[in-house]
Each structure stands twice: as C-alpha cells, then as structure tokens.
Design an enzyme around this catalytic site. Sequence first.
Site, PDB file in Angstrom:
ATOM      1  N   GLU A   1      71.409  34.043  50.671  1.00 34.78           N
ATOM      2  CA  GLU A   1      70.803  33.320  51.817  1.00 34.78           C
ATOM      3  C   GLU A   1      70.360  31.921  51.380  1.00 34.78           C
ATOM      4  O   GLU A   1      69.364  31.393  51.860  1.00 34.78           O
ATOM      5  CB  GLU A   1      69.595  34.085  52.399  1.00 34.78           C
ATOM      6  CG  GLU A   1      69.865  35.530  52.767  1.00 34.78           C
ATOM      7  CD  GLU A   1      70.459  35.731  54.154  1.00 34.78           C
ATOM      8  OE1 GLU A   1      70.505  34.766  54.927  1.00 34.78           O
ATOM      9  OE2 GLU A   1      70.907  36.858  54.430  1.00 34.78           O
TER      10      GLU A   1
HETATM   11  C1  LIG Z   1      75.583  40.900  46.089  1.00 34.51           C
HETATM   12  C2  LIG Z   1      75.937  39.610  46.766  1.00 34.51           C
HETATM   13  C3  LIG Z   1      76.218  39.612  48.122  1.00 34.51           C
HETATM   14  C4  LIG Z   1      76.573  38.422  48.767  1.00 34.51           C
HETATM   15  N1  LIG Z   1      76.918  38.450  50.092  1.00 34.51           N
HETATM   16  C5  LIG Z   1      77.461  37.342  50.657  1.00 34.51           C
HETATM   17  C6  LIG Z   1      78.031  37.399  51.980  1.00 34.51           C
HETATM   18  O1  LIG Z   1      78.002  38.428  52.658  1.00 34.51           O
HETATM   19  N2  LIG Z   1      78.615  36.278  52.472  1.00 34.51           N
HETATM   20  C7  LIG Z   1      78.663  35.112  51.764  1.00 34.51           C
HETATM   21  O2  LIG Z   1      79.204  34.141  52.279  1.00 34.51           O
HETATM   22  N3  LIG Z   1      78.116  35.017  50.513  1.00 34.51           N
HETATM   23  C8  LIG Z   1      77.538  36.106  49.947  1.00 34.51           C
HETATM   24  N4  LIG Z   1      77.024  36.042  48.669  1.00 34.51           N
HETATM   25  C9  LIG Z   1      77.072  34.787  47.951  1.00 34.51           C
HETATM   26  C10 LIG Z   1      75.716  34.126  47.757  1.00 34.51           C
HETATM   27  O3  LIG Z   1      75.227  33.658  48.981  1.00 34.51           O
HETATM   28  C11 LIG Z   1      75.914  33.023  46.705  1.00 34.51           C
HETATM   29  O4  LIG Z   1      76.078  33.695  45.466  1.00 34.51           O
HETATM   30  C12 LIG Z   1      74.776  32.033  46.642  1.00 34.51           C
HETATM   31  O5  LIG Z   1      74.771  31.238  47.802  1.00 34.51           O
HETATM   32  C13 LIG Z   1      74.872  31.118  45.414  1.00 34.51           C
HETATM   33  O6  LIG Z   1      76.138  30.567  45.265  1.00 34.51           O
HETATM   34  P1  LIG Z   1      76.888  30.673  43.845  1.00 34.51           P
HETATM   35  O7  LIG Z   1      76.854  32.099  43.439  1.00 34.51           O
HETATM   36  O8  LIG Z   1      78.203  30.033  43.960  1.00 34.51           O
HETATM   37  O9  LIG Z   1      75.962  29.870  42.839  1.00 34.51           O
HETATM   38  P2  LIG Z   1      75.997  28.288  42.559  1.00 34.51           P
HETATM   39  O10 LIG Z   1      75.996  27.544  43.835  1.00 34.51           O
HETATM   40  O11 LIG Z   1      77.061  28.004  41.577  1.00 34.51           O
HETATM   41  O12 LIG Z   1      74.582  28.092  41.867  1.00 34.51           O
HETATM   42  C14 LIG Z   1      74.316  28.404  40.496  1.00 34.51           C
HETATM   43  C15 LIG Z   1      72.931  27.859  40.144  1.00 34.51           C
HETATM   44  O13 LIG Z   1      72.917  26.440  40.307  1.00 34.51           O
HETATM   45  C16 LIG Z   1      71.873  26.062  41.157  1.00 34.51           C
HETATM   46  N5  LIG Z   1      72.279  24.905  41.956  1.00 34.51           N
HETATM   47  C17 LIG Z   1      73.337  24.807  42.784  1.00 34.51           C
HETATM   48  N6  LIG Z   1      73.358  23.614  43.379  1.00 34.51           N
HETATM   49  C18 LIG Z   1      72.291  22.931  42.924  1.00 34.51           C
HETATM   50  C19 LIG Z   1      71.750  21.654  43.189  1.00 34.51           C
HETATM   51  N7  LIG Z   1      72.283  20.830  44.086  1.00 34.51           N
HETATM   52  N8  LIG Z   1      70.644  21.281  42.531  1.00 34.51           N
HETATM   53  C20 LIG Z   1      70.048  22.108  41.650  1.00 34.51           C
HETATM   54  N9  LIG Z   1      70.496  23.342  41.380  1.00 34.51           N
HETATM   55  C21 LIG Z   1      71.604  23.753  42.010  1.00 34.51           C
HETATM   56  C22 LIG Z   1      71.603  27.274  42.038  1.00 34.51           C
HETATM   57  O14 LIG Z   1      70.289  27.272  42.579  1.00 34.51           O
HETATM   58  C23 LIG Z   1      71.824  28.407  41.053  1.00 34.51           C
HETATM   59  O15 LIG Z   1      70.666  28.632  40.314  1.00 34.51           O
HETATM   60  C24 LIG Z   1      76.617  37.215  48.030  1.00 34.51           C
HETATM   61  C25 LIG Z   1      76.310  37.218  46.664  1.00 34.51           C
HETATM   62  C26 LIG Z   1      75.999  38.396  46.029  1.00 34.51           C
HETATM   63  C27 LIG Z   1      75.721  38.378  44.553  1.00 34.51           C
END
Ligand SMILES: Cc1cc2nc3c(=O)[nH]c(=O)nc-3n(C[C@H](O)[C@H](O)[C@H](O)COP(=O)(O)OP(=O)(O)OC[C@H]3O[C@@H](n4cnc5c(N)ncnc54)[C@H](O)[C@@H]3O)c2cc1C
Length: 601
Positions: free
Chosen positions: A419
């Site tokens: 979220e």
């Molecule tokens: C069990 C599970 C269920 C999920 N269900 C859904 C779903 O139903 N639908 C869906 O669409 N997604 C879903 N997700 C995805 C989830 O919403 C994302 O994992 C989340 O939004 C983070 O994206 P990412 O994993 O690519 O991390 P990244 O965006 O790569 O982030 C990695 C780290 O970098 C930090 N970061 C990123 N950008 C910045 C910035 N600009 N400045 C500083 N720090 C930053 C983040 O805070 C984080 O700590 C799910 C994930 C999981 C694990």
Amino acid sequence: MSAHSVAKGKRKKMTHLFDRGAGFLVVDELDRPIPSPESFSEEQWEFKKVARAFMDREVIPHAKALENKDLNLMRQLMLKAGEQGLLMVEIPEAYGGLGLGITTASIVGEEFSREANFSVTAVAHMGIGTLPVVFFGTHEAKSEILPKSATGEWIGAYCLTEPGSGSDAMAARTSALSTDQGWSVNGNKQFITNAGFADYFCVFAQVDPEASENGRNFTGFVAKMEDGGIEIGPEEHKMGVRGSSTCPVTFNDCGVPTDNLLGKVGKGHRIAFGVLNVGRLKLAAGAAGGIKQGLNRIIAYTSERRQFDKAISEFALTRSKIGVLVVKTYAIESALYRCSGEIDKALEELDPAAEDYGERKVKILEEFAVECAAMKIFGSEMLDEAVDEFVQLHGGYGFIEDYFAEGAYRNSRINRIWEGTNEINRMLIPGTIMRKALKGQLMEIVTAQQALMQELATGQVKLPDYEGIGADALETAARLRRLAVYVMGMAGAVHGTGMVREQESLVGCADLVILSYVVDSAGRRAHQAGDELMGKMADLYAALALDQARMIAQRQLIDLGASESLNMLEPLLRPTTTNVTKLSREIGDAAITAEGYPLKT
Ligand SMILES: Cc1cc2nc3c(=O)[nH]c(=O)nc-3n(C[C@H](O)[C@H](O)[C@H](O)COP(=O)(O)OP(=O)(O)OC[C@H]3O[C@@H](n4cnc5c(N)ncnc54)[C@H](O)[C@@H]3O)c2cc1C
C-alpha cells in the site's frame, strides 16, 4: 442476523461541515465533535457482531489449514463471507451491494484481521481488487462484475506492481494497444495478491506507449480470467501471510473489451492511488484488530505462565507493557475512525448513480490523503511494535511455531511495505500539505505559521486552556500541531524548492504531523466521551508521543541550522508532567481485569 438485514434504513443526511484534509493542524477549538467508535451506529455495531461471529465460527477453526495454503478452502470461506453480506459493504446497492461507507468496511476489516490469511484475501478482494470497478467501471462492467464480487462468487485482484516498478508505479511498462474490440494488454505484474484464484484483475498499463510523448499514458482496465490471455506464475514463498495467494501475473495479448476501460485514458493514477488511500485506512483497522486479538491472547498467556512464584502478568513491567500496547491501540482506533467518519460524511453527499460519482469520490479520498497515509504508517508501525512485544512476553515460546506470537510477528511485517512503503507515505505527507498551502487550499497553515513566529519572537506562545477529561492530551496536541507547523515552515524556508530532495527532513516533518493527528484524535475522543479511562489512555499516549516528537523536532532544527530556536520553543517542547509509569500500570491492570482491550469493541 446477517449484514444484509443490518443495512436497512442506512442513509442519513450530512449534518456537519465538511472537514478539509490536514485541517486538523490548525484547529484548537473543541466545538466540533469528531467521529469515533462512540458514534458508531447500531447498524455498525451489528456489522461488527456479524463479522466477529463469522470469524469465530467459520475462519478461526481453520486457521492451520489456511496457513498451509488450502486455497480451495479459502474460496469456500469467501463464498460464506459473501452469503453473510460481509464482502458487499462498499458495493453500490444498484449492483448487488449495500452501498455503505469506509467506517463500516473498516469495522469489518478489523474483525477479519483476527486471521491474517483470510484477512489479506478478503480485504484485497473488497478493496484494491474491486473498488477500481466501483469507482470507475462502466455500467456494463459494474453490472457484470460487482454482483458476483458481492457474493464472493468472483474474486478480484489489483495489478499495479511490476518487476521493474514498485514504488515508482507510474513507470509501469505493461502496455495496452487499442484494437477494433477494445484493448490488447501485454506485460508482467509482480506480487499480485489473490492471483492464484482471481476471476478479474484491475490492471494498470500505458496506452499506446509508442504514440505518447514520454511512453506514459497510465490507464486502468479490468480484465477477466475467462477471456484468456492471463497467465498466473508460481506462488511466492513468503515470510508471512503464507496462506494468502501471491503470484506474478503475465498479460499476453489479453483482450480487454472497450467497456472494461476504467475511467479515462491517461487517468489511471487517479484510480490506482485513490483506491490506495482507502486501503491505507483499512490497513490501520487491521492493525488495531490485530493488536486487540493479540492482547487477548497475551493476557491469557501471561496470567497463566508463572515465574518466581507469580503469574508474569503480576510483574510491574508486564503490566506497564500491556498498558502501553492498550494505549497505542486506543490511539490507532481514535484517529482511524475519526478519519473514516469524516470521509463517510463527505461521501454521503454524493449520488452513487451520478456519472461523475467515481471522480468525486476519489477527490474526497485525495482530500484526506495526508490522514490516510498517516494512519497506514502509524497502524503498521504500532502493530510491528506490538507483535515484537507479544514474542518477548512469551519468552522462548514466542519463537516456537505452536504459539500465536511467532506467526503474528512474521505476518505483521508486510504492512510497512505494501500500500506504498512507509517511506513513500511519509514523503507524501509534508509534500501534500505544503502543496495545499501554496495553492491556497490550506492558507490557514501559513497564517498559523506567521502567528507562531510572532508569538515566539515576543516570547509569549499562546496555548489553548483545556479542562476536564483528556486536557493533558489536548494541550499536548496543541503543542504538537504548532511544532509540526513550525518545523515544516523552517524546512520550507531553508530548503525552498529543493525540499523534495531533502527526504530526511520530509520524514521528520511527517512524523510530527502523524503524532499531532493521533494525539489530537485520542484527546478529543476522550474529552467528548467524558470517559475517565479513555482520558488516562489519551494522556499517557500524549506523554509518550511528546517524548518522541521532542527528539524529532530537536534533530530537525539542528540539522536545519536553526538550533537557536530551540530555546524559544521550550513551551512547546517541555515534557508533560504525566506519570507514565503509574498510568501504564493502571491501564495494563484494566486490560488484565477485562482479559483484553478494556473499551467496548
Ligand atoms: C505479499 C505481497 C503482496 C503484494 N500484493 C500486491 C498486489 O496485490 N498488487 C500490487 O500491485 N502490488 C502488490 N505488492 C507489491 C507492493 O505493493 C510493493 O512491493 C511495494 O509497493 C514496494 O515496491 P517494491 O517491492 O518494488 O520496492 P521498491 O520500490 O524497489 O523499494 C525498495 C526500497 O526503496 C525505498 N524507496 C523507493 N523509492 C524511494 C524514494 N523515492 N526515496 C526513498 N526511498 C525509496 C522503499 O521505501 C523501499 O524501502 C505486494 C507485495 C507483497 C510482498
């Protein structure tokens, strides 16, 4: 009684002024009561009862099978929840639902959270999986999907995240090319909840990217499994919520009919993020429910487990720890249901049959984006602190799978990631407030900043004089508001347009805003309820929050090169005189006597 019958006679006229999002930062007066659990309608309490009985009867007895990923059982339970009317809360009546608000949905979500795997499945289905259709679907798409969604016959999923784009969701590479019949969607989505058994997928893609200026034309669609072109990858092996389904999803020339476009081409961000606002609030409801459930069990465990010839719950430190968990739950509950109630009041003004219903609904959700983000962060972090304490209070048994604390600890962790990560949500808070102030939508913040500067210059900071129950919390909230406004003003003045790159500063400002909102909500609720125990809870939480805020404000101002202002700010920064030890024990004792959360729930 089922939730269908509870919904009768539900529409009430809006009787209070519309509150603006983040407006809480500049209001000292107590003339306007806030929504709270004490203002739940009988119908809402009845929903709670129905949802709780459903969880006790149908879900919790199967927790082990669910944890072992019995997805057939999960589908059956979703159908049973549908029969009880628990999945249709936010679906309009015209499409087979109950057309109720976010408060009722949060109440149901709070009860669902007592079993994490079912909760993830049901909340994702009702929320991110279905609300895009509720808000922005065409009449044809709504007529086909929503009645089946309401009964649990069809399950929804939300496809935003991709392998290369998570936080930067708008950089999605999935494409949607226009065809004679509608659209052809191609691309890979990652981590999709409910993917293993979903029937429809709200998917976000760039429309005709070659033709658009920067390859971005972010748009929402709803694709159906039965139409083909959707491949589900293997289930992920997760740290927690292992019984929920999470898979990659590939769209392979997936044909989406014209009727299944959500909203307008190029406006997908309004849908994707509008829906996330609701999800953030419900996540806080799940956190409150999760801590309450854990409290019941931790109190039972510590009352039974004896060391040094005493039940562990008799030790002062255990009583205090339980007391602190209780006030954090009270704090989440107070702010969460305040926010959901304010949003619901605004939503009651809308006509669900109007063509621009979705657009106007999303506008209201955007208005409260600061509060929704604040609740997501606060709820997820309080839950993480609580589950850590649940493990600790179990000693070695907390590390063993047979005890609930082990699973609760693992299941909680995802809430700070999905979220929108807590980092992204934190940065959204001051950014949104400052933008509103600059656009003239929240000029009162600028006025408050100027007034405070003048007061500080003359050494006479004016604080409102509160009396009665919750007075300490109310005064602390008044101080926190001023601190938040002051530090945001200083950060804006020092960093100017470069503020967006000063992420540590944004995070510090966000924390002050969050603490202001939560303490204010806790204090107002206790004061208006006239309840002594609530007053103690509010005062205790306020004292803890102020200790935290003081450190944050000091660090921010030193880093901004404004340490000389710390002396002037002493009237805002000085600790409360609350006896934290005494109150923590007292509130812990109230919970131990009640064998759980000591307020009506
Ligand atoms: C069990 C599970 C269920 C999920 N269900 C859904 C779903 O139903 N639908 C869906 O669409 N997604 C879903 N997700 C995805 C989830 O919403 C994302 O994992 C989340 O939004 C983070 O994206 P990412 O994993 O690519 O991390 P990244 O965006 O790569 O982030 C990695 C780290 O970098 C930090 N970061 C990123 N950008 C910045 C910035 N600009 N400045 C500083 N720090 C930053 C983040 O805070 C984080 O700590 C799910 C994930 C999981 C694990």
